[in-house]
Design a protein around this motif. Structure first.
Motif, short mmCIF file in Angstrom:
data_model
loop_
_atom_site.label_atom_id
_atom_site.label_comp_id
_atom_site.label_asym_id
_atom_site.label_seq_id
_atom_site.Cartn_x
_atom_site.Cartn_y
_atom_site.Cartn_z
N ARG A 1 0.84 -1.22 0.00
CA ARG A 1 0.00 0.00 0.00
C ARG A 1 0.86 1.26 0.00
O ARG A 1 0.53 2.25 -0.62
N ARG B 1 -0.23 0.94 -6.97
CA ARG B 1 -0.92 0.41 -8.15
C ARG B 1 -1.16 -1.08 -8.04
O ARG B 1 -2.13 -1.61 -8.58
N ASP B 2 -0.27 -1.80 -7.37
CA ASP B 2 -0.39 -3.26 -7.23
C ASP B 2 -1.28 -3.67 -6.06
O ASP B 2 -1.63 -4.84 -5.95
N TRP C 1 -4.53 -3.24 -4.88
CA TRP C 1 -5.85 -3.87 -5.01
C TRP C 1 -5.80 -5.16 -5.80
O TRP C 1 -6.51 -6.11 -5.50
N LYS D 1 3.88 0.28 -3.45
CA LYS D 1 3.36 -0.07 -4.77
C LYS D 1 1.84 0.08 -4.77
O LYS D 1 1.11 -0.90 -4.86
#
Length: 167
Positions: free
Chosen positions: A148, A153-154, A156, A151
């Motif tokens: 969180r 973007r990764d 969820w 990264k």
């Protein structure tokens, strides 16, 4: 019966071959790109999981259920070690302490099962399965906290993937 056999046995057999093949591919990718070590960990994890799933192909085992329980439970220690190493590596973390604990666990698990003896094998295996599950949950939570922040973007996508994997 044919439909039930298809969904309970044949699908698992096919998935195990796909997992093992994907594992070999990921190991190759990890070796080709050493900076992304998580690919190798994921490859070894997939290969190991695929090989463990292939035990369904062996229908008439030459040993009793206690021996099979011992072998399967013992095999989960390296699988959990690979899960932990994959998530730590993907989060760009390294912990010598965790690596040492994982290695010790791979030795302690079979030793405690042997010491428990045949009368307490299943209760000791249940203890280890619970402990291994808690380890995976803890490392998944740690990974999500780190992802969180580092990264986003990764995050969820990994929540979905880890939730499916845990189920």
């Amino acid at each position: 019966q044919a439909r039930q056999r298809f969904w309970n046995v044949t699908v698992v057999e096919v998935v195990s071959v796909v997992l093992a093949t994907m594992g070999l591919l990921m190991i190759g990718l990890g070796l080709a790109n050493r900076r992304e070590a998580y690919l190798s960990y994921f490859g070894w994890l997939s290969l190991t999981w695929g090989l463990l799933s292939m035990r369904l192909w062996w229908r008439d085992l030459p040993w009793d259920n206690g021996v099979m329980e011992f072998l399967v439970c013992t095999a989960y220690a390296p699988v959990v070690a690979l899960v932990v190493q994959f998530l730590l590596s993907y989060a760009d973390l390294r912990s010598r302490w965790i690596e040492s604990v994982l290695l010790a666990q791979c030795v302690l698990l079979p030793a405690t099962l042997l010491l428990a003896g045949p009368n307490r094998l299943y209760s000791m295996a249940a203890f280890w399965y619970t402990l291994l599950l808690l380890e995976v949950l803890a490392i998944a939570a740690l990974f999500l906290v780190i992802a969180r922040r580092r990264k986003p973007r990764d995050f969820w996508a990994m929540v979905v993937v880890l939730s499916i994997a845990l189920v």
